[in-house]
Design a protein around this motif. Structure first.
Motif, PDB file in Angstrom:
ATOM      1  N   ALA C  29       0.839  -1.200   0.000  1.00  9.30           N
ATOM      2  CA  ALA C  29       0.000   0.000   0.000  1.00  9.30           C
ATOM      3  C   ALA C  29       0.872   1.247   0.000  1.00  9.30           C
ATOM      4  CB  ALA C  29      -0.912  -0.001   1.230  1.00  9.30           C
ATOM      5  N   VAL C  30       1.906   1.186   0.812  1.00 17.26           N
ATOM      6  CA  VAL C  30       2.817   2.331   0.888  1.00 17.26           C
ATOM      7  C   VAL C  30       3.439   2.581  -0.482  1.00 17.26           C
ATOM      8  CG1 VAL C  30       5.032   3.120   1.822  1.00 17.26           C
ATOM      9  CG2 VAL C  30       3.317   2.095   3.331  1.00 17.26           C
ATOM     10  N   ALA C  31       3.861   1.489  -1.130  1.00 18.43           N
ATOM     11  CA  ALA C  31       4.517   1.615  -2.424  1.00 18.43           C
ATOM     12  C   ALA C  31       3.584   2.249  -3.438  1.00 18.43           C
ATOM     13  CB  ALA C  31       4.967   0.258  -2.909  1.00 18.43           C
ATOM     14  N   ALA C  32       2.350   1.804  -3.433  1.00 17.28           N
ATOM     15  CA  ALA C  32       1.396   2.316  -4.399  1.00 17.28           C
ATOM     16  C   ALA C  32       1.102   3.793  -4.135  1.00 17.28           C
ATOM     17  CB  ALA C  32       0.107   1.496  -4.328  1.00 17.28           C
ATOM     18  N   ALA C  33       0.916   4.117  -2.877  1.00 15.04           N
ATOM     19  CA  ALA C  33       0.526   5.480  -2.535  1.00 15.04           C
ATOM     20  C   ALA C  33       1.679   6.461  -2.728  1.00 15.04           C
ATOM     21  CB  ALA C  33       0.035   5.525  -1.082  1.00 15.04           C
ATOM     22  N   ALA C  34       2.826   6.088  -2.203  1.00 11.50           N
ATOM     23  CA  ALA C  34       3.944   7.020  -2.220  1.00 11.50           C
ATOM     24  C   ALA C  34       5.110   6.425  -2.989  1.00 11.50           C
ATOM     25  CB  ALA C  34       4.358   7.371  -0.799  1.00 11.50           C
ATOM     26  N   ALA C  35       4.950   6.337  -4.293  1.00  9.08           N
ATOM     27  CA  ALA C  35       5.998   5.739  -5.114  1.00  9.08           C
ATOM     28  C   ALA C  35       7.245   6.617  -5.116  1.00  9.08           C
ATOM     29  CB  ALA C  35       5.495   5.551  -6.526  1.00  9.08           C
ATOM     30  N   SER C  36       7.020   7.902  -4.894  1.00  5.28           N
ATOM     31  CA  SER C  36       8.143   8.830  -4.961  1.00  5.28           C
ATOM     32  C   SER C  36       8.929   8.890  -3.663  1.00  5.28           C
ATOM     33  CB  SER C  36       7.638  10.232  -5.309  1.00  5.28           C
ATOM     34  OG  SER C  36       6.732  10.640  -4.313  1.00  5.28           O
ATOM     35  N   SER C  37       8.387   8.255  -2.647  1.00  2.00           N
ATOM     36  CA  SER C  37       9.050   8.311  -1.343  1.00  2.00           C
ATOM     37  C   SER C  37      10.485   7.820  -1.438  1.00  2.00           C
ATOM     38  CB  SER C  37       8.278   7.453  -0.348  1.00  2.00           C
ATOM     39  OG  SER C  37       9.054   7.243   0.795  1.00  2.00           O
ATOM     40  N   VAL C  38      11.367   8.536  -0.818  1.00  2.00           N
ATOM     41  CA  VAL C  38      12.791   8.191  -0.901  1.00  2.00           C
ATOM     42  C   VAL C  38      13.137   7.077   0.081  1.00  2.00           C
ATOM     43  CG1 VAL C  38      15.100   9.172  -1.003  1.00  2.00           C
ATOM     44  CG2 VAL C  38      13.117  10.650  -1.319  1.00  2.00           C
ATOM     45  N   ILE C  39      12.407   7.010   1.167  1.00  2.00           N
ATOM     46  CA  ILE C  39      12.789   6.092   2.230  1.00  2.00           C
ATOM     47  C   ILE C  39      12.416   4.658   1.877  1.00  2.00           C
ATOM     48  CG2 ILE C  39      12.728   5.696   4.723  1.00  2.00           C
ATOM     49  CD1 ILE C  39      11.291   8.656   4.642  1.00  2.00           C
ATOM     50  N   ALA C  40      11.287   4.488   1.200  1.00  2.81           N
ATOM     51  CA  ALA C  40      10.781   3.134   0.955  1.00  2.81           C
ATOM     52  C   ALA C  40      11.802   2.209   0.271  1.00  2.81           C
ATOM     53  CB  ALA C  40       9.498   3.205   0.155  1.00  2.81           C
ATOM     54  N   PRO C  41      12.414   2.631  -0.837  1.00  6.28           N
ATOM     55  CA  PRO C  41      13.339   1.711  -1.499  1.00  6.28           C
ATOM     56  C   PRO C  41      14.503   1.298  -0.611  1.00  6.28           C
ATOM     57  CG  PRO C  41      13.093   3.757  -2.747  1.00  6.28           C
ATOM     58  CD  PRO C  41      12.262   3.872  -1.544  1.00  6.28           C
ATOM     59  N   GLU C  42      15.001   2.250   0.149  1.00  5.44           N
ATOM     60  CA  GLU C  42      16.138   1.918   1.000  1.00  5.44           C
ATOM     61  C   GLU C  42      15.753   0.881   2.044  1.00  5.44           C
ATOM     62  OE1 GLU C  42      17.801   5.486   2.553  1.00  5.44           O
ATOM     63  OE2 GLU C  42      18.577   6.092   0.585  1.00  5.44           O
ATOM     64  N   GLU C  43      14.572   1.077   2.607  1.00  3.43           N
ATOM     65  CA  GLU C  43      14.092   0.114   3.602  1.00  3.43           C
ATOM     66  C   GLU C  43      13.940  -1.252   2.960  1.00  3.43           C
ATOM     67  OE1 GLU C  43      10.486   1.299   5.377  1.00  3.43           O
ATOM     68  OE2 GLU C  43      11.437   2.497   6.942  1.00  3.43           O
ATOM     69  N   ALA C  44      13.310  -1.253   1.803  1.00  4.93           N
ATOM     70  CA  ALA C  44      13.076  -2.512   1.109  1.00  4.93           C
ATOM     71  C   ALA C  44      14.387  -3.209   0.840  1.00  4.93           C
ATOM     72  CB  ALA C  44      12.339  -2.249  -0.205  1.00  4.93           C
ATOM     73  N   GLU C  45      15.356  -2.418   0.445  1.00  4.28           N
ATOM     74  CA  GLU C  45      16.650  -2.997   0.115  1.00  4.28           C
ATOM     75  C   GLU C  45      17.283  -3.597   1.365  1.00  4.28           C
ATOM     76  OE1 GLU C  45      19.181  -0.409  -2.135  1.00  4.28           O
ATOM     77  OE2 GLU C  45      20.865  -1.760  -1.798  1.00  4.28           O
ATOM     78  N   ALA C  46      17.250  -2.836   2.442  1.00  7.27           N
ATOM     79  CA  ALA C  46      17.869  -3.311   3.675  1.00  7.27           C
ATOM     80  C   ALA C  46      17.229  -4.609   4.129  1.00  7.27           C
ATOM     81  CB  ALA C  46      17.733  -2.247   4.761  1.00  7.27           C
ATOM     82  N   ARG C  47      15.888  -4.677   3.999  1.00  3.90           N
ATOM     83  CA  ARG C  47      15.195  -5.869   4.459  1.00  3.90           C
ATOM     84  C   ARG C  47      15.574  -7.089   3.623  1.00  3.90           C
ATOM     85  NH1 ARG C  47       9.864  -4.813   3.554  1.00  3.90           N
ATOM     86  NH2 ARG C  47       9.958  -2.569   3.701  1.00  3.90           N
ATOM     87  N   THR C  48      15.655  -6.889   2.301  1.00  6.11           N
ATOM     88  CA  THR C  48      15.897  -8.048   1.451  1.00  6.11           C
ATOM     89  C   THR C  48      17.358  -8.459   1.403  1.00  6.11           C
ATOM     90  OG1 THR C  48      15.567  -6.413  -0.234  1.00  6.11           O
ATOM     91  CG2 THR C  48      14.003  -8.215  -0.161  1.00  6.11           C
ATOM     92  N   THR C  49      18.257  -7.498   1.457  1.00  7.03           N
ATOM     93  CA  THR C  49      19.660  -7.895   1.316  1.00  7.03           C
ATOM     94  C   THR C  49      20.064  -8.868   2.412  1.00  7.03           C
ATOM     95  OG1 THR C  49      20.126  -5.764   2.304  1.00  7.03           O
ATOM     96  CG2 THR C  49      20.733  -6.056  -0.003  1.00  7.03           C
ATOM     97  N   PHE C  50      19.486  -8.719   3.574  1.00  6.45           N
ATOM     98  CA  PHE C  50      19.845  -9.620   4.658  1.00  6.45           C
ATOM     99  C   PHE C  50      19.476 -11.057   4.298  1.00  6.45           C
ATOM    100  CE2 PHE C  50      19.002 -11.813   8.674  1.00  6.45           C
ATOM    101  CZ  PHE C  50      20.224 -11.632   9.299  1.00  6.45           C
TER     102      PHE C  50
END
Lengths: 94, 412, 343, 293
Positions: C29-50
């Protein structure tokens, strides 16, 4: 003595004049004929040279360059063997 | 166990103690650590290998070159171990341990450099057998991993077992010890050979793709390694009470001359073989020697290296120069640098020029890369200094278990 | 001991995965609503890289693990690029062996294939720029017939009065010596021809042989693929490749979100990370679904042909039957499946 | 004393280094952001050509596959050429029937799923009546028919066909009405008087260029996009989509502006060394010890 030599040359020239004439005529004839053939060839080719050259340089140039590069073209047998290898050695492993 | 711990503690505390010039030396080396830390942060954490001068055309460069060179230095320990144990050359008594310390340091440094060479050092565990995939025996790199780690372990066992026995005043278990010594002698040859295979099995890089490569690697290594040992020995002799006979140094300088001569001969045969037919396979060498198409960054480097090697060879052939211990270390250091340029810089980089598609480009190391390389070397020298200092302490009997003090035990 | 470790690793991944599932709805939902958000990709990356850190080589994963890895990537990339990204994991098609043929006489050197490939395969656009295809411009050379009669050297002192033929002392050229950075107004130019090179998907690939961790391997359809998540970045493969087909992500790839191609394959065009090698896969995200590779489609002169080498009716087999064919650096004995042909 | 001094110096250096390190780090971060801004600033070209400049202009349509947000085509920002097809069959019609060719390959399996991009809708000269176009003028009354097919210069239609004055095709042996239908100018005509649609020029071209036509039918000449699978759906490019029939004699393909050169490798300032190359040519080449034939 010098007179003698001169007369000898003259005499030789006179002696062989007939044969020399035939020879000259023959050579001349062949020269004229071949000249005509060449001229004909050249003349008949004139209207097309521009286009022919353009065509040749466009179409054949890469061919020529490839030949200079000497990339080895595979022979028919080589190609068949290779394809056969691909087909026979194919194995699907999931 | 307690003895072992106290040995380690004593060994390193002795290694870290010294006079003011000793600290000055360590201080100078530690000055390189800051730029090194900055460079390492940039490459490892912030931006990746892009901070170094690598390109897709020249994808192996100075890190790999230092790796190759240092493997040779590590292998060179055999030049003191072999005469001492196999020919019973007793004058090398106090030299062997220094040589082994150098080997340990060099292998550690090799591993440090290879970590910088890797794009994903965090995935190093993929290479570990069992938990990862270790593509042995297909990949030559896996052979290299085996021989390098094996060599490190062998040297650690040989050197530290020997020193520990001296420390506790116990006699050596000859069978156990000599087995490892003989294995390590053969092993030393394999490490540099395999490293040469790493490069010369790449059929697509003509400069590396010839069977002289392992030979030339060994020859240059057996010139550069002893040269460094000579410098270390002269320094130790000057600054400590450890007895190092002139014969030991003379033997080493003779080894340097012989192997340098062989290396130059191999170089000559390589140059003639490549340049006379002058096929496209010679392009890499031609680029290194003369430059091509106006690109000539490598030319001053390679000529410096060749001239230094030839000059050192000629000078060292003269016994009077060889036995002059003021000139000898200068020649040795310049020879060491000359061979470093040849193997650590020119060979690896010009081997990549032109690319397999015939593209010529040049290599420019970045400052960050230079920081990292200088820092790695400083770390290496620091490790070597401390290890050698500790070893000297053991040999002098300064590092000794209280219970063993005063005992005299015959040792190798 | 190793077995235990493996279990542990697996345990961690699963627990992470469960966490994602719970967080999944929210983050979508966050991704859809705020695609431009700068924080979301970084969080996503941190979560998956682990989780990615502990995952196995793709070839050895179970189907379950593959699904998890793919779901992880899909979620992360969708958030990162602000659009729905699919990561396909489809295996090689049965009874298919891909082959490629390129008509070297027709190529006009326009480099459209290069850029079509970049657009399709999500390469880094700049710093450093990555292109999988390299087009080389070649010229007719200076080994001329005229020179054959000329003596060398010209000085009478050195020539001994004997001609050696003008080419004898000249250097031999390289097969592939040419210009990589040509930039004329128009192509094709007179007196030039063009030679595109990309991965040949060799049957005997030297790059696969040298890989110490088998992150690069040959799939049954003949494509040499890379598991980007298993690559340690040692670049042995780049040294071994005779065709200079492999590229390295020296830094973090620069891929603008609006240009990102969201239809990706795990072994193909999914966004790469820093420090790994990548290369042409004949667009396997397309070709395994039956579509032509992007470079074939975009070639304005139809010089590029693609098909199944096992099918005698395929375009490639017909070319092998009828045309003059050669392979680049055939003496390397790599059995490339990329053929150059002339009419 | 000395030790203290050394420690002081080292500590000072550490502090100084940390500062430099910090500044350097932020500077490099700032540098990184620049190219992204530049990329965003470039304008988007929304109309581009496929193979021949000026023949097919195609507009970019967004969201052809809404799931992925695909455009139907991606255009080159530098040369105006199509660089990528999202939907290969967009705007196409079925190829229609094609006569069999006596080829050694089995059957004519490809025709079933062949589609083409129709040319006829583009013939919009005087397009008042969708059925007419050319026939608007060439109806036999407004412009009289020539009585024979003797090649002659015409000055007509340089606005549509720029090269109409210098017809290269056939090297002067043929002229306009050998291909264009005199009585129904909306179509082409073959030598037997059979009308041929502009959508299917291969039916005309193939009459003379038989080898090319057969190779085109086989799929080894010409361009196709879509499915690589034999018998799969493909969009075929027809002759005139690549070749300009009026100038094909001199230019097989119309020269194009090439896409930009790759970025120079790091550390290289220019590619001047490439022009220094003595272009090799006869060099034997890695792969190539033997001669070509």
């Amino acid at each position: 003595m010098p007179e003698d030599k001169e007369s000898e040359v003259k005499r030789e020239g006179v002696d062989f004049s007939k044969r020399a004439f035939i020879k000259t005529a023959l050579i001349g004839g062949i020269a004229v004929a071949s000249g005509a053939v060449i001229a004909k060839k050249i003349v008949s080719n004139i209207p097309n040279t521009g286009l022919t050259n353009a065509s040749v340089s466009d179409e054949l140039q890469q061919d020529r360059v490839m030949k200079d590069k000497e990339f080895v073209v595979m022979s028919k047998e080589e190609k068949d063997r290779m394809v056969q290898m691909f087909v026979s050695e194919y194995k699907y492993t999931a | 166990m307690k003895n072992k711990v106290s040995f380690i503690v004593d060994f390193f505390s002795y290694g870290l103690k010294g006079g003011s010039s000793y600290y000055a030396w360590l201080g100078i080396l530690s000055l390189f650590i800051l730029p090194w830390a900055y460079g390492s942060y940039q490459q490892m954490v912030a931006k990746g290998m892009i901070v170094a001068g690598f390109t897709d055309q020249i994808s192996w460069a100075v890190y790999e070159g230092n790796f190759v060179f240092l493997v040779g230095v590590a292998a060179a320990a055999v030049t003191v171990v072999f005469p001492y144990y196999v020919y019973n050359y007793k004058t090398l008594k106090n030299v062997v341990l220094i040589g082994e310390m150098l080997a340990i340091t060099a292998v550690l440094l090799v591993m440090l450099f290879i970590i910088y060479h890797m794009g994903r050092p965090d995935r190093l565990w993929h290479l570990a057998p069992i938990i990862g995939i270790f593509s042995w025996p297909n990949s030559i790199l896996t052979w290299d991993v085996i021989v390098l780690n094996g060599y490190l372990v062998l040297n650690l066992i040989c050197a530290f077992y020997n020193m520990y026995k001296r420390y506790t005043g116990q006699p050596l278990n000859e069978k156990f010890y000599m087995t490892f010594v003989y294995i390590s002698i053969v092993w030393a040859l394999t490490i540099h050979t395999v490293t040469a295979f790493l490069m010369n099995t790449m059929a697509t890089r003509p400069m590396w793709f010839h069977s002289l490569m392992p030979l030339k690697f060994l020859a240059t290594a057996f010139a550069a390694g002893p040269a460094l040992i000579i410098v270390a020995l002269l320094t130790i002799r000057k600054n400590t009470k450890l007895e190092i006979p002139d014969e030991a140094i003379n033997l080493l300088s003779q080894i340097v001359v012989w192997f340098l001569g062989i290396a130059l001969f191999l170089l000559l045969s390589e140059v003639v073989t490549e340049l006379y037919p002058s096929t496209e396979h010679s392009f890499q060498l031609k680029y290194a020697l003369f430059g091509m198409f106006g690109l000539s960054k490598m030319v001053p480097w390679s000529w410096t290296s060749y001239l230094v090697m030839i000059g050192s060879f000629v000078l060292l052939l003269i016994p009077r120069v060889r036995k002059n211990y003021t000139f000898l270390p200068i020649i040795c250091i310049s020879l060491f640098i000359g061979i470093w340029i040849d193997k650590g810089y020119a060979l690896v980089i010009s081997g990549m020029i032109p690319s397999p598609l015939g593209e010529f480009s040049e290599y420019t190391p970045t400052w960050i890369e230079i920081f990292i390389i200088a820092g790695n070397w400083a770390i290496g020298l620091m490790i070597f200094t401390i290890l050698a200092k500790g070893a000297v302490g053991v040999m002098l009997g300064d590092v000794i278990h209280p219970s063993a003090a005063g005992k005299e035990v015959a040792h190798h | 001991m190793p077995a235990e470790e493996k279990k542990e690793v697996k345990g961690t991944t699963i627990s992470r995965r469960q966490f994602f599932k719970q967080a999944g709805a929210v983050s979508a939902a966050v991704a859809a609503a705020a695609a431009s958000s700068v924080i979301a990709p970084e969080e996503a990356e941190a979560r998956t890289t682990f989780a990615e850190f502990f995952q196995n080589n793709y070839r050895l994963m179970t189907d379950e693990e593959k699904k998890e890895a793919i779901a992880r990537l899909e979620q992360r990339h969708s958030e990162e690029y602000g659009k729905k990204v699919t990561v396909d994991g489809s295996p090689a098609m049965k009874d298919v062996l891909f082959g490629y043929a390129l008509n070297i006489q027709k190529c006009i050197g326009c480099r459209r294939c290069v850029y079509a490939c970049v657009k399709e395969n999500n390469q880094s656009r700049h710093d450093t720029e990555i292109q999988w295809i390299r087009v080389i411009r070649m010229e007719k050379g200076n080994f001329t017939v005229d020179d054959m009669d000329k003596g060398y050297p010209n000085s009478p002192n050195e020539s001994f009065g004997i001609q050696v033929g003008g080419n004898a002392y000249k250097n031999a050229g390289v097969a592939l010596e040419g210009q990589h950075y040509y930039q004329p107004e128009r192509v094709p130019e007179k007196d030039a021809f063009y030679f595109p090179v990309q991965c040949m998907q060799c049957e005997k690939p030297p790059c696969v042989k040298v890989c110490p961790v088998r992150t690069t391997y040959r799939d049954p359809d003949g494509i040499v693929v890379i598991d980007y998540n298993w690559c340690i970045g040692c670049r042995m493969c780049m040294g071994a490749c005779p065709y200079w087909a492999r590229r390295f992500n020296w830094g973090d790839p620069n891929l603008p979100a609006e240009e990102m191609n969201p239809k990706t394959h795990y072994l193909g065009n999914r966004p790469r990370m820093r420090g790994v090698v990548e290369k042409c896969t004949f667009c396997l995200q397309r070709t395994r679904k039956g579509r032509y590779p992007a470079c074939v489609e975009v070639c304005p002169v139809g010089a590029r042909k693609f098909g199944n080498l096992l099918d005698p009716e395929s375009e490639v087999r017909k070319i092998l039957d009828r045309k003059k064919v050669f392979r680049l650096k055939a003496d390397m004995n790599t059995y490339p499946k990329f053929f150059y042909f002339i009419d | 004393m000395k030790i203290k001094k050394i420690t002081k110096v080292t500590f000072g250096a550490l502090v100084a280094g940390t500062v430099i390190f910090g500044i350097g780090h932020f500077q490099t971060q700032a540098q990184q952001e620049q190219p992204a801004q530049q990329a965003a600033a470039t304008a988007t070209v929304t109309e581009c050509f496929e193979s021949r400049e000026g023949y097919t202009a195609r507009s970019r349509v967004e969201n052809v596959v809404p799931e992925y947000g695909y455009p139907n085509i991606k255009c080159s920002q530098t040369t105006g050429g199509v660089l990528w097809w999202g939907d290969p069959y967009d705007d196409t019609i079925p190829m229609g029937d094609m006569p069999d060719i006596d080829d050694i390959t089995k059957g004519d399996y490809l025709t079933e799923d062949a589609v083409i991009k129709p040319r006829e809708p583009q013939l919009n000269y005087f397009n008042m009546d969708p059925d007419k176009h050319c026939v608007m003028c060439h109806d036999g009354k407004a412009v009289p028919f020539p009585k024979d097919k003797k090649p002659r210069m015409i000055t007509m239609h340089q606005d549509i066909v720029e090269d109409s004055m210098e017809l290269m095709h056939g090297e002067g042996a043929i002229w306009c009405l050998d291909c264009h239908n005199a009585t129904n100018r909306n179509t082409l005509i073959d030598h037997r008087g059979k009308e041929i649609s502009f959508n299917q020029p291969q039916k005309l071209c193939g009459k003379c260029h038989g080898v090319e036509y057969r190779h085109w039918r086989m799929g080894i000449h010409g361009k196709r996009i879509g499915s690589w699978i034999a018998g799969g759906k493909k969009r075929w490019w027809v002759c005139t989509e690549c070749h300009n029939p009026h100038t094909v004699q001199t230019n097989r393909f119309q020269p194009l502006k090439p896409e930009p050169a790759p970025a120079l490798p790091k550390g290289m300032k220019n590619a001047d060394h490439e022009s220094v190359h003595a272009p090799s040519a006869a060099g034997h080449g890695e792969a190539t010890p033997a001669a070509m034939h």
